[in-house]
Design an enzyme around this catalytic site. Structure first.
Site, PDB file in Angstrom:
ATOM      1  CB  SER A  10      -0.937  -0.040   1.216  1.00  0.00           C
ATOM      2  OG  SER A  10      -1.813   1.066   1.202  1.00  0.00           O
ATOM      3  CG  HIS A  37      -4.266  -0.855  -0.948  1.00  0.00           C
ATOM      4  ND1 HIS A  37      -3.893  -0.814   0.371  1.00  0.00           N
ATOM      5  CD2 HIS A  37      -4.891  -2.044  -1.116  1.00  0.00           C
ATOM      6  CE1 HIS A  37      -4.288  -1.921   0.978  1.00  0.00           C
ATOM      7  NE2 HIS A  37      -4.891  -2.676   0.092  1.00  0.00           N
ATOM      8  CG  ASP A 129      -5.630  -5.511   2.317  1.00  0.00           C
ATOM      9  OD1 ASP A 129      -6.140  -6.602   2.633  1.00  0.00           O
ATOM     10  OD2 ASP A 129      -5.605  -5.081   1.148  1.00  0.00           O
TER      11      ASP A 129
END
Length: 377
Positions: A10, A37, A129
């Site tokens: 991310s 992401h 995540d």
């Protein structure tokens, strides 16, 4: 194809991915899948960026295509990336951890399809995540690799992974590529994982949700116990899942870890406060308008009554404005940062830290948009 390699990142992830991939070798006997992401409305130039230093071909994943060893496949914006035994699938299924693409769906699908042949790699990023997905990889007999948090631009995701998973390797990004080359060349363990049929059943249901094959109240109830909170994505009821990481899923399919649920509810609370502020300001204007109309008709007592009610509403507005000034930014709760709980011998305990997400436009505070100015095009 000896192995399948999964990478999740991310914020700060572009730099980490670049370091990892340039350490690989041509002809690697493994397919590599990458989820980073990115905002859903952006054009994903990540393949062009990564291809500059990667000795393997890099491309966007395509729905239904057969994947090949020695190639890096990148999840496109606004699509989850899932894999089966020889194909990859793209899905605009429900967001997980407030993201699409999300890391957990990829890792989970690979754990089911490849078991001990899967290698999961968690790199720099905010919140957590990838943790639940790495648990699935590890429980299925695969290998868990985590970027050393001190080496990550945003250590949240590596910290979370180390908190919940007994990682096989924890290294700086520059050392992960050569490690992957060695892992692909070594024999794959034939040890049978402990009985995880009940976990695999849940993972299969979750993969089916992302592939739009299911998504009902009954299906969500099979994943866990009803939890007294609402989904911040859609407002539906949530079920708590217990598979190693505190997670929640609603019957429409949205899934969140506990930390993402806290962040999502915080954002929903702020949005509700702004909505209340708008309604109260509109009420105050209407009360004054009615009072003014009454005054024009000579109804002075009625005008004064409406003016008092408007003044009272204005006091509520002022209170709400002060409250909104005190609302912490999304991702700004330092109590959500994980410390300790790490399983890798010889690695020092991590202290709690204050996250520093940006303007809230992306819940993961991703790297700057990968537009032409970064890709050189």
């Amino acid at each position: 194809m000896r192995r399948i390699i999964l990478m999740g990142a991310s914020s700060g992830g572009t730099e980490a991915l670049t370091e990892v991939l340039k350490g690989l070798r041509p002809g690697l006997a493994a397919a590599i899948f990458v989820v980073r992401h990115v905002p859903g409305d952006s054009v994903n130039f990540l393949p062009q960026l990564l291809a500059r230093d990667c000795p393997l071909p890099v491309c966007l994943a395509a729905n239904g295509e057969t994947f090949r060893a020695g190639t890096v496949y990148v999840a496109p914006a606004d699509h989850h990336l899932l894999v089966d035994t020889d194909q990859m699938f793209l899905s605009r299924g429900p967001r997980e951890n407030r993201a699409r693409p999300a890391i957990d769906p990829l890792f989970r699908s690979a754990a089911l399809a490849f078991g001990p042949r899967a290698v999961g790699v968690v790199l720099s990023g905010s919140l957590d995540d990838g943790t639940a997905g790495l648990v699935a990889v590890k429980r299925s007999g695969g290998i868990a690799v985590v970027q050393e948090p001190a080496d990550a631009l945003n250590p949240d995701m590596p910290q979370s992974a180390l908190h919940y998973v007994e990682a096989d390797h924890c290294l700086p990004a520059a050392e992960i590529g050569p490690l992957l080359v060695r892992l692909v060349a070594t024999e794959i363990s034939t040890a049978v994982p402990e009985a995880i049929e009940h976990l695999q059943a849940g993972w299969r249901r979750e993969v089916a949700i992302q592939r739009h094959e299911t998504g009902t109240v009954a299906g969500a109830a099979e994943l866990g116990e009803l939890f007294p909170a609402s989904c911040p994505e859609c407002g539906g009821p949530l079920w708590e899942m217990k598979d190693g990481v505190p997670r929640y899923r609603c019957h429409t399919g949205h899934a969140l870890t506990a930390r993402h649920l806290v962040e999502g509810l915080g954002q929903a609370a702020e949005e509700a406060l702004w909505a209340a502020l708008r309604v109260l300001e509109e009420r105050s204007r209407m009360l004054r308008r009615i009072g003014q109309q009454d005054a024009e008709r000579g109804r002075d007592a009625s005008q004064r009554a409406f003016a008092e009610r408007a003044a009272e509403t204005d006091r509520y507005v002022a209170t709400l404005r002060e409250l909104l000034k005190a609302v912490p930014p999304v991702g700004g709760d330092s109590s959500l940062a994980l410390g300790g709980g790490r399983h890798v011998p010889g690695v020092p305990v991590i202290e709690e830290r204050q996250t520093d997400d940006t303007d809230g436009s992306d819940p993961h505070a991703t790297d700057p948009p990968l537009g032409p100015e970064l890709s050189g095009s």
